[in-house]
Design a protein around this motif. Structure first.
Motif, mmCIF file in Angstrom:
data_model
loop_
_atom_site.group_PDB
_atom_site.id
_atom_site.type_symbol
_atom_site.label_atom_id
_atom_site.label_comp_id
_atom_site.label_asym_id
_atom_site.label_seq_id
_atom_site.Cartn_x
_atom_site.Cartn_y
_atom_site.Cartn_z
ATOM 1 N N UNK A 1 30.286 55.299 11.493
ATOM 2 C CA UNK A 1 30.308 54.763 12.850
ATOM 3 C C UNK A 1 29.667 53.377 12.879
ATOM 4 N N UNK A 2 30.268 52.499 13.644
ATOM 5 C CA UNK A 2 29.743 51.151 13.760
ATOM 6 C C UNK A 2 29.898 50.677 15.196
ATOM 7 N N UNK A 3 28.915 49.918 15.660
ATOM 8 C CA UNK A 3 28.934 49.370 17.013
ATOM 9 C C UNK A 3 28.584 47.891 16.911
ATOM 10 N N UNK A 4 29.350 47.055 17.579
ATOM 11 C CA UNK A 4 29.090 45.613 17.621
ATOM 12 C C UNK A 4 29.253 45.118 19.044
ATOM 13 N N UNK A 5 28.356 44.240 19.465
ATOM 14 C CA UNK A 5 28.464 43.622 20.783
ATOM 15 C C UNK A 5 27.795 42.257 20.713
ATOM 16 N N UNK A 6 28.452 41.256 21.201
ATOM 17 C CA UNK A 6 27.890 39.913 21.242
ATOM 18 C C UNK A 6 28.042 39.370 22.650
ATOM 19 N N UNK A 7 26.952 38.861 23.207
ATOM 20 C CA UNK A 7 26.980 38.331 24.569
ATOM 21 C C UNK A 7 27.403 36.870 24.540
ATOM 22 N N UNK A 8 28.666 36.635 24.254
ATOM 23 C CA UNK A 8 29.167 35.265 24.284
ATOM 24 C C UNK A 8 30.257 35.158 25.335
ATOM 25 N N UNK A 9 30.384 33.996 25.883
ATOM 26 C CA UNK A 9 31.352 33.770 26.949
ATOM 27 C C UNK A 9 30.626 33.477 28.244
ATOM 28 N N UNK A 10 31.337 32.918 29.193
ATOM 29 C CA UNK A 10 30.733 32.471 30.443
ATOM 30 C C UNK A 10 30.086 33.590 31.245
ATOM 31 N N UNK A 11 30.562 34.816 31.112
ATOM 32 C CA UNK A 11 30.048 35.906 31.935
ATOM 33 C C UNK A 11 28.823 36.592 31.351
ATOM 34 N N UNK A 12 28.536 36.381 30.077
ATOM 35 C CA UNK A 12 27.501 37.174 29.433
ATOM 36 C C UNK A 12 26.316 36.370 28.924
ATOM 37 N N UNK A 13 26.487 35.109 28.624
ATOM 38 C CA UNK A 13 25.402 34.293 28.091
ATOM 39 C C UNK A 13 24.307 34.090 29.139
ATOM 40 N N UNK A 14 23.075 34.008 28.688
ATOM 41 C CA UNK A 14 21.987 33.580 29.553
ATOM 42 C C UNK A 14 21.940 32.060 29.446
ATOM 43 N N UNK A 15 22.303 31.375 30.516
ATOM 44 C CA UNK A 15 22.317 29.912 30.529
ATOM 45 C C UNK A 15 21.164 29.438 31.408
ATOM 46 N N UNK A 16 20.284 28.653 30.813
ATOM 47 C CA UNK A 16 19.128 28.125 31.526
ATOM 48 C C UNK A 16 19.378 26.632 31.745
#
Length: 166
Positions: A19-34
């Protein structure tokens, strides 16, 4: 002015069963932009088993190495580069006489987007008894004006990044 973008990647590989799980918070909806980040201090420090001040914050302070205007603070990150030793990171508020400690395990990082923290006691009086299932925090209790770090033993190399507006 620039933006600081934070991406978080999760990867779990459980060999048994494949079993493997991958998730990356990339893209306009998921990134934390300061937004409105004009400057930053990125450095590596050697931290011993005694508390070492790594940042000081005060309203209206002139930006200098290790001293920052708290009104212009945007982000800070601390990464423990040691393979086995832990760090204690302490935020303290000398105005309300409060502090909080965080443990950073070997190889881990911790970041903050605010200087405000919760705690349940002052540094000069014992905290109330803790009763499981109840809370002992009455809200946003303090604003950090100092950050200190110490290692569990020996010397630990710490990567730090502090981003701010000018």
């Amino acid at each position: 002015m620039g933006n600081l973008t934070l991406n978080i990647t999760e990867n779990i590989d459980v060999s048994t069963g494949g079993f493997q799980y991958n998730y990356t918070t990339t893209g306009n909806n998921f990134d934390l932009v300061i937004p409105n980040v004009d400057a930053f201090n990125a450095q590596t420090m050697n931290i011993t088993s005694a508390f070492t001040q790594v940042a000081k914050f005060s309203s209206g302070a002139t930006q200098a190495m290790g001293t920052y205007d708290s009104a212009k603070f945007k982000y800070m990150r601390f990464r423990n580069t040691h393979a086995s030793l832990t760090l204690t990171l302490q935020l303290s508020d000398s105005t309300t006489n409060k502090q909080v400690n965080y443990k950073i395990a070997a190889g881990e990082a911790m970041y903050f987007t605010s200087l405000v923290f919760d705690c349940n006691a002052s540094t000069t009086a014992a905290s109330d008894d803790v009763i499981q299932g109840t809370q002992n925090v009455t809200g946003l209790a303090a604003t950090a004006d100092e950050v200190q770090i110490k290692s569990s033993s020996g010397t630990v190399s710490v990567d730090l990044l502090i981003a701010y507006d000018l």
